[in-house]
Design an enzyme around this catalytic site. Structure first.
Site, PDB file in Angstrom:
ATOM      1  CD  GLU A 190      41.835  70.634 -89.282  1.00 17.73           C
ATOM      2  OE1 GLU A 190      41.448  70.988 -90.407  1.00 17.73           O
ATOM      3  OE2 GLU A 190      42.183  69.473 -89.025  1.00 17.73           O
ATOM      4  CE  LYS A 248      42.042  75.782 -68.645  1.00 20.41           C
ATOM      5  NZ  LYS A 248      41.776  74.806 -67.574  1.00 20.41           N
ATOM      6  N   GLY A 299      41.894  61.242 -89.311  1.00 22.03           N
ATOM      7  CA  GLY A 299      42.105  60.100 -88.433  1.00 22.03           C
ATOM      8  C   GLY A 299      43.301  59.309 -88.922  1.00 22.03           C
ATOM      9  CG  ASP A 330      38.735  74.537 -65.945  1.00 18.65           C
ATOM     10  OD1 ASP A 330      38.968  75.523 -66.665  1.00 18.65           O
ATOM     11  OD2 ASP A 330      39.169  73.397 -66.203  1.00 18.65           O
ATOM     12  CG  HIS A 357      44.620  68.638 -91.497  1.00 25.11           C
ATOM     13  ND1 HIS A 357      43.703  67.945 -90.736  1.00 25.11           N
ATOM     14  CD2 HIS A 357      45.447  67.711 -92.026  1.00 25.11           C
ATOM     15  CE1 HIS A 357      43.979  66.652 -90.791  1.00 25.11           C
ATOM     16  NE2 HIS A 357      45.035  66.480 -91.563  1.00 25.11           N
ATOM     17  CB  CYS A 384      42.523  64.407 -93.493  1.00 24.92           C
ATOM     18  SG  CYS A 384      44.044  63.448 -93.593  1.00 24.92           S
ATOM     19  CE1 TYR A 385      40.090  56.390 -91.839  1.00 24.73           C
ATOM     20  CE2 TYR A 385      38.045  57.447 -91.147  1.00 24.73           C
ATOM     21  CZ  TYR A 385      38.784  56.302 -91.382  1.00 24.73           C
ATOM     22  OH  TYR A 385      38.226  55.071 -91.170  1.00 24.73           O
TER      23      TYR A 385
END
Ligand code: XMP
Length: 504
Positions: free
Chosen positions: A162, A362, A54, A218, A160, A81-82
């Site tokens: 990710e 998605k 964040g 979608d 990070h 992180c945060y």
């Protein structure tokens, strides 16, 4: 869904990436606000919790916080992180501003015998004193990069994992899930389809369901899923406003004409053109198309009689971004309001709204679309604005201009579709600037066509794609030679910001 990992959001830009990475490792994940109540967490019974990054500083009074009890529930936690700093701050460690900060790929050294590895960092604050019971396990030259209290199953990484820029980042998340949280990894998108089909059947019974089908990914996947769940009881209304790309309306009709559903194509092209006659302001155009769409849809729905269920292709990021239904206590900022398929108003007289894709990202929606047999071209379709080509023809929209744009756009797409590496989005724009040209021996004075191609990961910001000149040249050559009304093509070399992706 038996196993769930909660991703608690503290405003980090990577929350969806974290949740998607977890799902891609076969574990179901949900994003919740950082200040979710402990009662709600107990109710959800997660196998583990990941705290996101964040932009704030944990020591400021207004920065987002989580319930302190979170760390004594016995649930494994990974702070990123945060998230790591917050855990340390709450548990009595010290977090301070680091004068230099660390940004980009930084070398991280594990304090055991493992080799250093590059990891994505983006922080100014650092943990300068770990809380009692914690051991620092990795460092960079200037800061703590990872720490843990393995007895309590609390882990923190300053980098990070990710991000693809972190070497073996995925493996770090995987080890947290499988070794620390002890998950089995039983989440499969196929199960989601079967689950939804059972739920839809139970809910809908012998009734009919109505869907506004736009031909986008979608709503198309939603139609395919419903037609499998309740064959012949789905009615799809496709409002053709006349602003689709070349042959797109016919293509949608062909694809869905073959499925077990009732497909109604409303040819409202003339009606929309009349509404937009002489209108040049972009926002007015957008609004008029939106209003007219709803009116046409309502008129058609009324002709069908009583249909109690309305289906929508809402997907998970729509819900996360709108801050709806997140079980938080109010400090989760609404990032953007949720737009329904076709922008249908909430006061339509339906007994219930069905959103069978609302738990999916998605990429998962695309996987389901493929499994349900939708053509690849439709599944990988680029974003296309609701008002369609009406906002890619600058100024007043006419049939003649739409025709020129459709043909230019088709040439552009044909050329780029056959490239191995394609930009995320590309299209043509018909500008309202006319320039002098020469074709054969004749002077011309015709509108300029602009080519737009952008590279982006989220469609919220983008860079223009530096297409090879050879390709641009070929596109320009084909457009000017195959379309008599065009003698000049320009390339848009602007990113967002300051430009937007669409011109209007
Ligand atoms: P902008 O122009 O805002 O576009 O930078 C960002 C992305 O959103 C798409 N876009 C829309 N999509 N309805 C949609 O469903 C709309 O009205 C709309 N306007 C823009 C645009 O194509 C790009 O991918």
């Amino acid at each position: 869904m038996s196993e769930v990992i909660l991703v608690l959001d503290f405003g980090g830009q990577y929350k969806e990436l974290i949740a998607r990475t977890v799902r891609s490792l076969s574990v179901y994940s949900e994003i919740k606000p950082g200040n979710i109540s402990v009662e709600e967490i107990k109710r959800l019974h997660p196998a583990g919790i990941i705290l996101t990054g964040g932009p704030d500083s944990v020591y400021l009074p207004d920065s987002p916080k989580c319930a302190p009890e979170l760390f004594s529930l016995g649930i494994p936690i990974l702070g990123i992180c945060y998230g790591m700093q917050l855990m340390c701050h709450i548990l009595g460690g010290r977090v301070e501003t680091n004068s230099a900060g660390e940004y980009g790929r930084v070398s991280v050294t594990p304090l055991d015998s493992r080799k250093p590895f590059p990891a994505l960092m983006s922080h100014r604050d650092s943990v300068t004193e770990p809380p009692e019971g914690f051991t620092v396990t990795m460092r960079t030259e200037t800061a703590v990069a990872a720490l843990e209290n393995s007895g309590k199953k609390l882990y923190g990484v300053q980098f990070h994992p990710e991000s693809a820029h972190t070497e073996n980042g995925r493996e770090i998340i995987s080890r947290f899930l499988y070794e620390i949280c002890g998950v089995e990894g039983n989440y499969k998108v196929d199960d989601y389809i079967e689950n939804q089909i059972t739920q839809i059947r139970a809910k809908v019974g012998e009734n009919n369901v109505l869907l506004a089908l736009s031909g986008g990914v979608d709503s198309s996947v939603c139609a395919a899923l419903l037609s499998k769940a309740v064959p012949n009881r789905l009615v799809c209304i496709f409002v053709d406003h006349g602003f689709m790309r070349l042959d797109e309306g016919d293509e949608i009709e062909r694809i869905f004409g073959e499925r077990k559903l009732r497909f109604i194509r409303v040819n409202a092209q003339k009606r929309f053109l009349r509404k937009l006659k002489g209108v040049t302001d972009p926002e007015t155009k957008r609004k008029l198309v939106g209003y007219e769409f709803i009116r046409v849809f309502e008129e058609e729905a009324a002709k069908l009689g009583d249909i109690p269920f309305l289906a929508q292709g809402t997907i998970y990021p729509d819900i996360v971004e709108s801050g709806v239904n997140q079980g938080g206590e109010g400090n989760n900022a609404v990032i953007k309001s949720h737009h329904n398929v076709g922008g249908l108003p909430e006061n339509l007289a339906f007994k219930e709204v069905i959103e069978p894709l609302s738990g999916l990202f998605k990429d998962e929606v695309r996987v389901i679309g493929k499994k349900l047999g939708l053509p690849a071209a439709l599944i990988s379709r680029q974003p296309f604005p609701g008002p369609g080509l009406a906002i890619r023809v600058m100024g007043a929209v006419t049939e003649a201009k739409l025709d020129v744009l459709r043909r230019a756009d088709a040439i552009l797409r044909e050329e780029l579709d056959r490239q191995k590496r394609r930009p995320e989005q590309y299209f043509a724009v018909l500008t309202d600037t006319r320039t002098v040209g020469v074709k054969g021996d004749d002077r011309t004075y015709e509108p300029v066509v602009a080519v737009r191609a952008v590279t982006t990961s989220d469609f919220m910001t983008c860079e223009y794609t530096p297409l090879p000149h050879k390709i641009l040249q070929r596109i320009s050559y084909r457009i000017t030679s195959e379309i008599p009304a065009v003698s000049r093509v320009v390339y848009d070399i602007t990113g967002k910001p300051p430009a937007t992706v669409e011109w209007e």
